[in-house]
Design an enzyme around this catalytic site. Structure first.
Site, short mmCIF file in Angstrom:
data_model
loop_
_atom_site.label_atom_id
_atom_site.label_comp_id
_atom_site.label_asym_id
_atom_site.label_seq_id
_atom_site.Cartn_x
_atom_site.Cartn_y
_atom_site.Cartn_z
N GLU A 14 0.80 -1.17 -0.03
CA GLU A 14 -0.11 -0.47 -0.18
C GLU A 14 0.53 1.19 0.04
OE1 GLU A 14 -3.86 1.95 2.69
OE2 GLU A 14 -2.89 -0.29 2.94
N ARG A 56 5.29 -13.05 9.92
CA ARG A 56 5.99 -11.98 9.90
C ARG A 56 6.83 -12.32 10.06
NH1 ARG A 56 2.23 -7.70 8.78
NH2 ARG A 56 3.15 -6.17 9.40
N LYS A 113 4.02 1.40 10.51
CA LYS A 113 4.30 2.10 9.82
C LYS A 113 4.00 3.47 10.61
CE LYS A 113 3.52 0.73 5.08
NZ LYS A 113 1.94 -0.12 4.60
P1 ATP Z 1 2.67 -2.31 8.03
O1 ATP Z 1 1.88 -3.48 8.77
O2 ATP Z 1 4.23 -2.44 8.74
O3 ATP Z 1 1.88 -1.15 8.03
P2 ATP Z 1 1.61 -3.66 5.98
O4 ATP Z 1 1.11 -4.85 5.64
O5 ATP Z 1 0.51 -2.95 6.51
O6 ATP Z 1 2.91 -3.19 7.10
P3 ATP Z 1 1.52 -3.10 3.08
O7 ATP Z 1 1.84 -1.70 2.41
O8 ATP Z 1 0.09 -3.71 2.75
O9 ATP Z 1 2.18 -3.17 4.51
O10 ATP Z 1 2.07 -4.52 3.17
C1 ATP Z 1 3.02 -4.75 1.73
C2 ATP Z 1 3.50 -6.38 2.25
O11 ATP Z 1 4.07 -6.93 3.06
C3 ATP Z 1 1.73 -7.04 2.34
O12 ATP Z 1 2.01 -8.52 1.41
C4 ATP Z 1 2.27 -7.85 3.47
O13 ATP Z 1 2.03 -8.62 3.93
C5 ATP Z 1 4.07 -7.82 3.92
N1 ATP Z 1 4.67 -6.96 4.73
C6 ATP Z 1 4.27 -6.46 5.64
N2 ATP Z 1 4.92 -6.22 6.43
C7 ATP Z 1 5.48 -7.52 6.65
C8 ATP Z 1 6.62 -7.95 7.72
N3 ATP Z 1 7.36 -7.86 9.07
N4 ATP Z 1 7.23 -9.78 7.14
C9 ATP Z 1 6.77 -10.10 6.53
N5 ATP Z 1 6.08 -9.66 4.95
C10 ATP Z 1 5.03 -7.93 5.61
MG MG Z 2 -1.38 -3.69 4.87
#
Ligand code: ATP
Ligand code: MG
Length: 595
Positions: A62, A297, A307
């Site tokens: 995102e 994760r 974030k």
């Molecule tokens: P955050 O929770 O840190 O804001 P998010 O999951 O909202 O991260 P996205 O931009 O939606 O951020 O994530 C893009 C991809 O990265 C998604 O497929 C998500 O599952 C993966 N991802 C995000 N954080 C992790 C993590 N700590 N370990 C593995 N994959 C991750």
């Molecule tokens: Mg997300």
């Protein structure tokens, strides 16, 4: 083009996703998967050829923030699996939420995926996609579900909806709007789309089962009314799809085969399959449909990766921006000096599991050393300088102005990198810790009466030191032992138990060196109830003035080096200038400097 990720060896043993993919690829009797070259619905793909890609994966960020180490895991997994199984990985911006998304993040994310070594161009075509380009299809899918009696417009207030959804111990209750006719619902949905209703006045919900044990199946919301200007579609829409509705559709339109996500989406999988199954039944989407698989994760100890918390650290000035070298953002890690290969190798080395993993920086540092040990040019640097005066210099060489030339390989295993040349004069900088007026047991470096070698130079014998009025040592005194210069015949005749690094005063380059420690004082600063900011380590950065050997006079920002005895350092990408050098310490050497 050579594959920059080729040096990242697949760790076949610890990756259950590989087993799944291998099983799927071996399955007989699968429906043929056509791909029309661009994302689209069933008819679009049916007209296309069989997909040449054996699997399709995607990294779906995102664009609402900077990528961090956790995202690197997802990136390396998705792109790595596509590479290893003759597939293609898409970079898809999941930009369906109009509120928080910005072009700045879109650009930064592309830059970092490419920096990690991955390429969304395959077979001459770009696989860079934006989910907001699928809004038309998503709306069509919504109308289809309504028409098929599988979705309805709910006009309950958000509070009523929350209450009637129930919880783990209490089944949900049907909305009074649940039994409206498809025709009625279609009219309402069209009014929602046409801006006839206020933001939040109603939502479109799937009609599944309000008593389902899995709360995600209790008629999840599909569309909401939100008047917001979207970075791509502007004011075309005043309704926007919910993530849980949009994401499976994005996967299906792009013909993703294996949709990998983190564990918290496990409970969403039944809805993922419900939605795509019904849209395929209606002829909107083509079989075979994507399948979702969850993995744990990756979290890094002593930092935060959410974030929201990263933004708080930046906005409140606890760090110096998104690329602060102490942050686990990829821009921060790049600035700190971590290499793409070290990050890729860390992801391979840690594997994928079904539980969330806590990683220590030491694992990452091990991967960094493994990458840089064989590559990084060597250099000498004195980080805690103390002056050493060679008192018999003029006597030996005729004048204190005399300079002896020394040289050393740029890298001991890479002769093609050539030699570094530097001068040895009558005064050199040494590490303050390399002198002890009264040595402790087992100390073999400089103390009165002891001999040591100036690495790549002469054996010297310490004769004492100079002190200021308050008794602080201001200089160490030593005499050169003649005929002991490294690389000359008989140089080893005088045996010493240590060699110390040094930089000659006459040509030393003064540099700012930034030394980093953990950003937080506890392993999981955001896990407890307390305010994570209260765990900030006030000593997480120390700035020192160091002296460097002259070979470092003309390095490019971003170049990394091994400073002998000290570890790995990088010329700071932002602040380093030839006339004002700035280096960051990435990490130390594995087994420090003994004795
Ligand atoms: P955050 O929770 O840190 O804001 P998010 O999951 O909202 O991260 P996205 O931009 O939606 O951020 O994530 C893009 C991809 O990265 C998604 O497929 C998500 O599952 C993966 N991802 C995000 N954080 C992790 C993590 N700590 N370990 C593995 N994959 C991750
Ligand atoms: Mg997300």
């Amino acid at each position: 083009m050579s594959d920059p990720t080729a040096d990242t060896k697949p760790a076949l043993s610890n990756n259950f996703l590989r087993s799944i993919i291998e099983r799927d690829l071996a399955l007989a009797g699968q429906p043929e998967r056509h791909f029309a070259g661009t994302p689209g619905d069933a008819a679009h793909h049916a007209a296309g050829p069989l997909d040449a890609a054996r699997i399709r994966t995607r990294f779906p960020p995102e664009p609402n923030g900077y990528l961090h180490i956790g995202h690197a895991k997802s990136i390396c997994l998705n792109f790595g699996l596509a590479r290893d199984y003759a597939g293609i990985c898409h970079l898809r911006f999941d930009d369906t939420n109009p509120e928080k998304e910005e072009q700045e993040y879109v650009d930064a994310i592309q830059e970092m995926v490419a920096w990690l070594g991955w390429d969304w161009n395959a077979g001459g075509t770009s696989h860079l996609f934006f989910a907001s380009n699928y809004f038309d299809f998503m709306y069509r899918a919504a109308e289809y579900l309504v028409t098929a009696g599988l979705a309805y417009v709910d006009e309950q207030t958000p509070e009523e909806m929350r209450f009637s959804r129930g919880d783990f111990g209490r089944p949900g209750v049907d909305s009074p709007f649940r039994s409206r006719s498809p025709a009625d619902n279609l009219l309402r949905l069209q009014e929602m789309r046409d801006g006839k209703h206020a933001d939040g006045a109603m939502v479109l919900r799937a009609k599944i089962d309000m008593a389902a044990p899995n709360i995600n199946l209790r008629d999840p919301a599909l569309y909401r009314i939100r008047r917001a200007t979207h970075h791509n579609t502007g004011d075309t829409w005043c309704i926007y799809p919910m993530y849980t509705f949009a994401h499976p559709i994005e996967d299906a339109l792009e013909r993703i085969t294996h949709s990998l996500c983190t564990l918290e989406f496990e409970d969403q999988r039944p809805f993922y399959d419900w939605l795509l199954g019904h849209l395929a039944d209606g002829g909107l989407l083509a079989h075979p449909l994507p399948k979702q698989y969850e993995f744990g994760r990756l979290n890094l100890t002593y930092v935060v990766t959410s974030k929201r918390k990263l933004r708080q650290l930046v906005d409140e000035g606890h760090v110096d921006g998104w690329d602060d070298p102490r942050l686990p953002t990829l821009v921060g890690m790049r600035r700190r000096g971590y290499t793409p290969a070290s990050i890729r190798n860390m992801v391979e080395a840690t594997g994928v599991t079904k539980s969330n993993a806590w990683l220590d920086y030491s694992v990452l540092d091990g991967c960094l050393r493994a990458d840089l040990e064989g590559k990084a040019a060597r250099a000498c640097a004195v980080l805690d300088p103390l002056k050493l005066k060679l008192t018999n210099w003029a006597e030996l060489f005729g004048s204190d102005a005399h300079i002896e030339t020394s040289s050393a390989p740029a890298h001991p295993q890479l002769p093609e990198l050539g030699q570094r040349e530097f001068g040895l004069g009558h005064e050199v900088w040494i590490e303050a810790g390399d002198f002890m007026e009264v040595p402790v047991k087992g100390y073999h470096r400089l103390y009165p009466g002891n001999k040591t070698r100036l690495k790549y130079g002469y054996v010297i014998e310490c004769t004492g030191c100079e002190k200021d009025a308050s008794g602080n040592i201001t200089a160490v005194l030593a005499s050169v032992v003649p005929d002991t210069k490294s690389g000359t015949p008989g140089a080893d005749a005088v045996k010493v138990k240590s060699a110390i690094t040094w930089v000659s005063v006459h040509e030393a380059i003064e540099a700012e060196v930034r030394l980093y420690d953990r950003l937080f004082t506890v392993e999981q600063p955001d896990s407890g109830d307390g305010d994570f900011l209260s765990f900030i380590n006030p000593q997480s950065r120390r700035v020192i003035t160091a002296f460097l050997e002259p070979s470092l006079a003309q390095v490019a920002a971003g170049d990394n080096f091994q400073f002998e005895r000290h570890g790995y350092f990088v010329a700071d990408r932002i602040d380093h200038q030839t006339d004002r050098p700035v280096f960051n310490k990435i990490t130390g050497l594995k087994d420090g400097w003994s004795k």
